[in-house]
Write an enzyme that holds these catalytic residues in place. Sequence first.
Site, PDB file in Angstrom:
ATOM      1  N   ASP A  13       0.810  -1.216   0.000  1.00  0.00           N
ATOM      2  CA  ASP A  13       0.000   0.000   0.000  1.00  0.00           C
ATOM      3  C   ASP A  13       0.846   1.269   0.000  1.00  0.00           C
ATOM      4  O   ASP A  13       0.479   2.269   0.612  1.00  0.00           O
ATOM      5  CB  ASP A  13      -0.963   0.014   1.205  1.00  0.00           C
ATOM      6  N   LYS A  16       1.672   2.250  -5.040  1.00  0.00           N
ATOM      7  CA  LYS A  16       2.243   1.720  -6.287  1.00  0.00           C
ATOM      8  C   LYS A  16       1.358   2.022  -7.482  1.00  0.00           C
ATOM      9  O   LYS A  16       1.848   2.259  -8.573  1.00  0.00           O
ATOM     10  CB  LYS A  16       2.376   0.189  -6.182  1.00  0.00           C
ATOM     11  N   LYS A  18      -0.459   4.436  -8.675  1.00  0.00           N
ATOM     12  CA  LYS A  18      -0.242   5.649  -9.471  1.00  0.00           C
ATOM     13  C   LYS A  18       1.081   5.578 -10.243  1.00  0.00           C
ATOM     14  O   LYS A  18       1.148   5.926 -11.419  1.00  0.00           O
ATOM     15  CB  LYS A  18      -0.249   6.865  -8.546  1.00  0.00           C
ATOM     16  N   GLY A  40      -4.318  -4.935  -4.461  1.00  0.00           N
ATOM     17  CA  GLY A  40      -5.425  -4.104  -4.906  1.00  0.00           C
ATOM     18  C   GLY A  40      -4.952  -2.697  -5.146  1.00  0.00           C
ATOM     19  O   GLY A  40      -4.262  -2.141  -4.309  1.00  0.00           O
ATOM     20  N   HIS A  41      -5.254  -2.172  -6.303  1.00  0.00           N
ATOM     21  CA  HIS A  41      -5.029  -0.744  -6.437  1.00  0.00           C
ATOM     22  C   HIS A  41      -6.060  -0.076  -7.316  1.00  0.00           C
ATOM     23  O   HIS A  41      -6.739  -0.690  -8.113  1.00  0.00           O
ATOM     24  CB  HIS A  41      -3.596  -0.380  -6.828  1.00  0.00           C
ATOM     25  N   THR A 129      -5.767 -11.912   3.803  1.00  0.00           N
ATOM     26  CA  THR A 129      -6.922 -11.346   3.102  1.00  0.00           C
ATOM     27  C   THR A 129      -8.029 -12.395   2.968  1.00  0.00           C
ATOM     28  O   THR A 129      -9.107 -12.089   2.474  1.00  0.00           O
ATOM     29  CB  THR A 129      -6.521 -10.847   1.697  1.00  0.00           C
ATOM     30  N   ARG A 143       3.149 -29.881  -5.144  1.00  0.00           N
ATOM     31  CA  ARG A 143       2.944 -30.547  -6.442  1.00  0.00           C
ATOM     32  C   ARG A 143       1.552 -31.136  -6.626  1.00  0.00           C
ATOM     33  O   ARG A 143       1.380 -32.150  -7.294  1.00  0.00           O
ATOM     34  CB  ARG A 143       4.018 -31.624  -6.664  1.00  0.00           C
ATOM     35  N   GLN A 223       2.195  -6.489  -3.172  1.00  0.00           N
ATOM     36  CA  GLN A 223       2.642  -6.490  -1.771  1.00  0.00           C
ATOM     37  C   GLN A 223       3.996  -5.765  -1.654  1.00  0.00           C
ATOM     38  O   GLN A 223       4.206  -4.815  -2.374  1.00  0.00           O
ATOM     39  CB  GLN A 223       2.694  -7.907  -1.181  1.00  0.00           C
TER      40      GLN A 223
HETATM   41  P1  IMP Z   1      -2.322 -13.062   2.297  1.00  0.00           P
HETATM   42  O1  IMP Z   1      -1.454 -12.534   1.213  1.00  0.00           O
HETATM   43  O2  IMP Z   1      -3.793 -12.916   2.009  1.00  0.00           O
HETATM   44  O3  IMP Z   1      -1.964 -14.467   2.701  1.00  0.00           O
HETATM   45  O4  IMP Z   1      -2.070 -12.175   3.610  1.00  0.00           O
HETATM   46  C1  IMP Z   1      -0.839 -12.212   4.307  1.00  0.00           C
HETATM   47  C2  IMP Z   1      -0.449 -10.827   4.802  1.00  0.00           C
HETATM   48  O5  IMP Z   1      -0.146  -9.994   3.706  1.00  0.00           O
HETATM   49  C3  IMP Z   1      -1.569 -10.104   5.577  1.00  0.00           C
HETATM   50  O6  IMP Z   1      -0.970  -9.306   6.588  1.00  0.00           O
HETATM   51  C4  IMP Z   1      -2.182  -9.207   4.523  1.00  0.00           C
HETATM   52  O7  IMP Z   1      -2.835  -8.086   5.101  1.00  0.00           O
HETATM   53  C5  IMP Z   1      -0.943  -8.814   3.748  1.00  0.00           C
HETATM   54  N1  IMP Z   1      -1.238  -8.399   2.367  1.00  0.00           N
HETATM   55  C6  IMP Z   1      -1.523  -9.192   1.316  1.00  0.00           C
HETATM   56  N2  IMP Z   1      -1.699  -8.445   0.200  1.00  0.00           N
HETATM   57  C7  IMP Z   1      -1.488  -7.168   0.548  1.00  0.00           C
HETATM   58  C8  IMP Z   1      -1.483  -5.929  -0.177  1.00  0.00           C
HETATM   59  O8  IMP Z   1      -1.692  -5.860  -1.396  1.00  0.00           O
HETATM   60  N3  IMP Z   1      -1.223  -4.806   0.548  1.00  0.00           N
HETATM   61  C9  IMP Z   1      -0.935  -4.854   1.879  1.00  0.00           C
HETATM   62  N4  IMP Z   1      -0.926  -5.981   2.590  1.00  0.00           N
HETATM   63  C10 IMP Z   1      -1.191  -7.132   1.936  1.00  0.00           C
END
Ligand code: IMP
Length: 429
Positions: A13, A16, A18, A40-41, A129, A143, A223
């Site tokens: 977050d 990215k 923009k 997500g953006h 998430t 596998r 991420q």
């Molecule tokens: P997962 O990727 O759903 O397994 O979540 C694992 C960790 O990564 C959690 O703390 C989520 O909040 C964080 N996370 C996953 N995707 C994002 C993202 O796009 N932005 C910020 N945190 C993320």
Amino acid sequence: MSNVTVIGTQWGDEGKGKIVDWLASRADIVVRFQGGHNAGHTLVVGDQTYKLSLLPSGLVRGKTGVIGNGVVVDPEALLKEIDRVTAQGLKVTPDTLKIAENAPLILPVHGALDRAREAARGERKIGTTGRGIGPAYEDKVARRAIRLCDLAEPETLDWKLDELLLHHNTLLRGLGAATFTKDELMAFLTGIAPRVLPFMAPVWDLLDDSRRAGSRILFEGAQAVMLDVDHGTYPYVTSSNTVAANAGTGSGVSPTSVGFVLGIAKAYTTRVGEGPFPSELHDEMGRTLGERGHEFGTVTGRPRRCGWFDAVLVRRAVRVGGVNGLALTKLDVLDGLKEISICVGYELDGVKTTHFPSAPAAQARIRPVFETMEGWEGTTHGARSWADLPAQAIKYVRRIEELVEAPVTMLSTSPERDDTILMRDPFED
Ligand code: IMP
């Protein structure tokens, strides 16, 4: 260098969207190489606002979008996203979107297991998430993943589903969650196959051809380094490698194709989900940053935890992530603050250190050591040149460069696309 790889250097977050959008407009191909629809953006183009989770951002700019083998693809989420952006007037066709044949799929069992496990973890939950990302990556390494190419072979789906369900139903039953039948998953997969298969392509081949033809490729990370499964704050991380090195493995190109690595860093720090966060602010200032920065998760809507810029962790992200230059975002959120702090080190059990420990109990005991600077009067909001910035704001940026040992090559001063100060064009590097 004609390629650019963009990665987050904190906990995601960083804004990215923009930066990637700006770079995408200058690229020929945009490639996702890890993660899934946990990312997500929001992209604002003209009067349209696009919310993307899985689709590469370049599609919004009419560029070819590639989903590499390193991404875990939820076919249902993919189709929903395609339908949503199509309704907004975007054209997503097999000519504009290519998905790797060997990309593992996220199935409904994965989301169910993700959520059941989080519930069972109770206080020790990771704060995922809940979208099945972790279980899907586990299946890939074990596998037993069903990959995109398997959708073309019902006979393969038949035995793979047996193996998959033997594993998952055992776990789901043990966790007291509802189980799945082979018939329902087979119906789901064969139902979805005709819409998803047309996007399937040998993307490694396509990318290699494009590279030879001199195309500009943008690798779009999701991420961030502190959520990297190896280099992040494990176990409070996502399940993929988020560092730039994975752009090669996650899309089938050579490591030398990664090009200029642009690390995105927010001028302060936020985190969603659980896990250590040394510079976190639990006071009024933390709330102020959250409100000013509109810090709510794009995917889950959760309020983000907020804190000061942690220079120690960003320096580490720069090193392990292979960052050549930083894009510093949301500087304007700090406008008008009397004082601004930067985390420049830690204290662990009374001992000063700049080493962030790997073991979780030690990570939880880490205390930040802050350096405090005067804030600035006036505004950085909407600045488009270095000369528009208050002198004290420039001092803050320079101090960050010094501490993280990387140049700030881009500065973003508002959500508007043009409110950007560019010191160096990463595609020209
Ligand atoms: P997962 O990727 O759903 O397994 O979540 C694992 C960790 O990564 C959690 O703390 C989520 O909040 C964080 N996370 C996953 N995707 C994002 C993202 O796009 N932005 C910020 N945190 C993320």
